[in-house]
Scaffold this active site. Structure first.
Site, PDB file in Angstrom:
ATOM      1  CB  CYS A  60      47.831  41.578  45.371  1.00  0.00           C
ATOM      2  SG  CYS A  60      47.612  39.992  44.565  1.00  0.00           S
ATOM      3  CB  CYS A 106      47.991  39.078  37.547  1.00  0.00           C
ATOM      4  SG  CYS A 106      48.240  40.709  38.286  1.00  0.00           S
TER       5      CYS A 106
END
Ligand code: FES
Length: 148
Positions: free
Chosen positions: A34, A103
């Protein structure tokens, strides 16, 4: 799955943001998929994390998990901080949607990278204390390792 109130709170009002002028350990980790980056600063004295801050260039979940992770390790010993898993950070935030689990891995890795830097600055081999830092170099969409 929507974000919990705690995630929204830590995203909107992140704790411990910014650089730490007297930091004696700095770590940076990134997710190659990402592109998000998390940088962490610590002031460690007598094996205790006296202060910790972060800067995250990334998604809301990355910001919320960094914020919570810094809250959870502040005042803790190095060995306590190294035991903090991404699952514990997620639990403290009342969960994350499955697509956002990676994350929280970034937050766990940022803590380990920062503590590694602390040992390195003292001329010690950090892998003895911290272990190998996990990283994912996989580019393809089918990668299912926990960093993606
Ligand atoms: Fe990259 Fe969240 S989408 S860390």
């Amino acid at each position: 799955m929507a974000y919990s109130e705690k995630v929204m709170d830590h995203f909107a009002n992140p704790r411990n943001v910014g650089e730490l002028p007297n930091a004696n350990a700095v770590g940076e980790v990134g997710n190659p998929k990402c592109g998000d980056i998390m940088k962490m600063y610590m002031f460690i004295e007598n094996d205790v994390i006296k202060d910790v801050t972060f800067k995250t260039f990334g998604c809301g979940a990355a910001i919320a998990t960094s914020s919570m992770a810094t809250e959870l390790v502040k005042g803790k010993t190095i060995s306590e901080a190294l035991k903090l898993s991404n699952m514990a950070v997620m639990q403290a935030l009342d969960g994350l949607p499955p697509v956002k689990v990676h994350c929280s891995v970034l937050a766990e890795q940022a803590i380990k990278a920062t503590i590694s830097d602390y040992y390195q600055r003292q001329g010690l081999d950090p892998t003895i204390f911290v272990g190998e830092l996990k990283s994912c170099e996989h580019e393809d969409e089918s990668c299912s390792c926990e960093l993606n």
